[in-house]
Design a protein around this motif. Structure first.
Motif, PDB file in Angstrom:
ATOM      1  N   GLY A 153       1.002 -28.985   8.733  1.00 34.16           N
ATOM      2  CA  GLY A 153       1.198 -27.546   8.519  1.00 34.16           C
ATOM      3  C   GLY A 153       0.528 -26.758   9.626  1.00 34.16           C
ATOM      4  N   ASP A 154      -0.237 -25.750   9.229  1.00 37.08           N
ATOM      5  CA  ASP A 154      -0.961 -24.914  10.194  1.00 37.08           C
ATOM      6  C   ASP A 154      -2.444 -25.251  10.252  1.00 37.08           C
ATOM      7  OD1 ASP A 154       1.369 -23.484  10.841  1.00 37.08           O
ATOM      8  OD2 ASP A 154       1.088 -22.138   9.131  1.00 37.08           O
ATOM      9  N   ILE A 155      -2.817 -26.392   9.730  1.00 39.17           N
ATOM     10  CA  ILE A 155      -4.226 -26.803   9.745  1.00 39.17           C
ATOM     11  C   ILE A 155      -4.616 -27.169  11.173  1.00 39.17           C
ATOM     12  CG2 ILE A 155      -5.909 -28.468   8.865  1.00 39.17           C
ATOM     13  CD1 ILE A 155      -4.085 -28.836   6.411  1.00 39.17           C
ATOM     14  N   PRO A 156      -5.720 -26.618  11.666  1.00 39.58           N
ATOM     15  CA  PRO A 156      -6.166 -27.010  13.012  1.00 39.58           C
ATOM     16  C   PRO A 156      -6.382 -28.531  13.075  1.00 39.58           C
ATOM     17  CG  PRO A 156      -7.442 -25.136  12.202  1.00 39.58           C
ATOM     18  CD  PRO A 156      -6.615 -25.630  11.053  1.00 39.58           C
ATOM     19  N   PRO A 157      -5.904 -29.174  14.132  1.00 40.80           N
ATOM     20  CA  PRO A 157      -6.001 -30.648  14.223  1.00 40.80           C
ATOM     21  C   PRO A 157      -7.408 -31.194  13.973  1.00 40.80           C
ATOM     22  CG  PRO A 157      -4.664 -29.791  16.008  1.00 40.80           C
ATOM     23  CD  PRO A 157      -5.249 -28.599  15.297  1.00 40.80           C
ATOM     24  N   GLU A 158      -8.431 -30.482  14.448  1.00 37.56           N
ATOM     25  CA  GLU A 158      -9.799 -30.988  14.259  1.00 37.56           C
ATOM     26  C   GLU A 158     -10.251 -30.920  12.793  1.00 37.56           C
ATOM     27  OE1 GLU A 158     -10.019 -26.639  15.380  1.00 37.56           O
ATOM     28  OE2 GLU A 158      -8.970 -28.380  16.207  1.00 37.56           O
ATOM     29  N   GLU A 159      -9.524 -30.196  11.966  1.00 35.32           N
ATOM     30  CA  GLU A 159      -9.849 -30.087  10.540  1.00 35.32           C
ATOM     31  C   GLU A 159      -9.118 -31.126   9.688  1.00 35.32           C
ATOM     32  OE1 GLU A 159     -12.168 -28.055   9.150  1.00 35.32           O
ATOM     33  OE2 GLU A 159     -12.682 -27.503  11.212  1.00 35.32           O
ATOM     34  N   ILE A 160      -8.207 -31.888  10.296  1.00 35.53           N
ATOM     35  CA  ILE A 160      -7.491 -32.938   9.569  1.00 35.53           C
ATOM     36  C   ILE A 160      -8.390 -34.169   9.578  1.00 35.53           C
ATOM     37  CG2 ILE A 160      -5.392 -34.312   9.400  1.00 35.53           C
ATOM     38  CD1 ILE A 160      -3.979 -32.100  11.055  1.00 35.53           C
ATOM     39  N   THR A 161      -9.166 -34.298   8.531  1.00 41.38           N
ATOM     40  CA  THR A 161     -10.198 -35.329   8.461  1.00 41.38           C
ATOM     41  C   THR A 161     -10.033 -36.195   7.212  1.00 41.38           C
ATOM     42  OG1 THR A 161     -11.664 -33.897   7.203  1.00 41.38           O
ATOM     43  CG2 THR A 161     -11.862 -33.816   9.633  1.00 41.38           C
ATOM     44  N   TYR A 162     -10.785 -37.262   7.189  1.00 42.99           N
ATOM     45  CA  TYR A 162     -10.835 -38.119   6.007  1.00 42.99           C
ATOM     46  C   TYR A 162     -11.212 -37.290   4.784  1.00 42.99           C
ATOM     47  CZ  TYR A 162     -12.758 -41.377   2.615  1.00 42.99           C
ATOM     48  OH  TYR A 162     -13.032 -42.049   1.455  1.00 42.99           O
ATOM     49  N   GLU A 163     -12.229 -36.454   4.931  1.00 41.67           N
ATOM     50  CA  GLU A 163     -12.723 -35.655   3.813  1.00 41.67           C
ATOM     51  C   GLU A 163     -11.642 -34.708   3.281  1.00 41.67           C
ATOM     52  OE1 GLU A 163     -14.350 -36.127   6.713  1.00 41.67           O
ATOM     53  OE2 GLU A 163     -15.998 -37.371   5.992  1.00 41.67           O
TER      54      GLU A 163
END
Length: 126
Positions: free
Chosen positions: A62-72
């Motif tokens: 979606g529009d989630i910043p790539p660095e925020e796509i985390t395991y958590e």
């Protein structure tokens, strides 16, 4: 090489915002992703390792910043059916990446195996 598709239920981001993100782009995780996932999560369960590797392979969600796509983020916000969608996309990528099967060589042999094995007609040998 990537695979693009949409999740069924989406991932909420920012947390508690009600904003759901569905469209994703996934690249095929490589051994470096596996090593990083093991270093970050350990090897306690295969599922944790797979989620960590999936997070590393997501190029876009979606529009989630790539660095925020985390395991958590995935651990707390990904529905199991959506994990299955991502796993299916990963399998499609693996198939695309596989070495093509060699085609059959062309030979001068008869097309019918029985043609070369035919017995002579006994009437013609007299």
């Amino acid at each position: 090489m990537t695979e693009q598709d949409s999740l069924l239920y989406g991932v909420e981001y920012p947390p508690e915002s009600g904003q759901l993100h569905y469209d994703f782009e996934l690249r095929l995780p490589v051994i470096g992703d596996n090593i990083a996932a093991i270093e970050a999560q350990g090897v306690s369960t295969n599922l944790r390792l797979n989620v960590a590797m999936m997070a590393r392979g997501l190029v876009k969600l979606g529009d989630i910043p790539p660095e925020e796509i985390t395991y958590e983020l995935l651990e707390k916000g990904l529905v199991d059916d959506d994990f299955d969608v991502l796993a299916e996309a990963r399998e499609k990528l693996k198939k695309k990446r596989m070495r093509p099967k060699p085609s059959l060589p062309i030979s001068g042999l008869p097309s019918s195996p029985s043609a070369s094995m035919a017995s002579p007609n006994p009437a013609s040998s007299n």
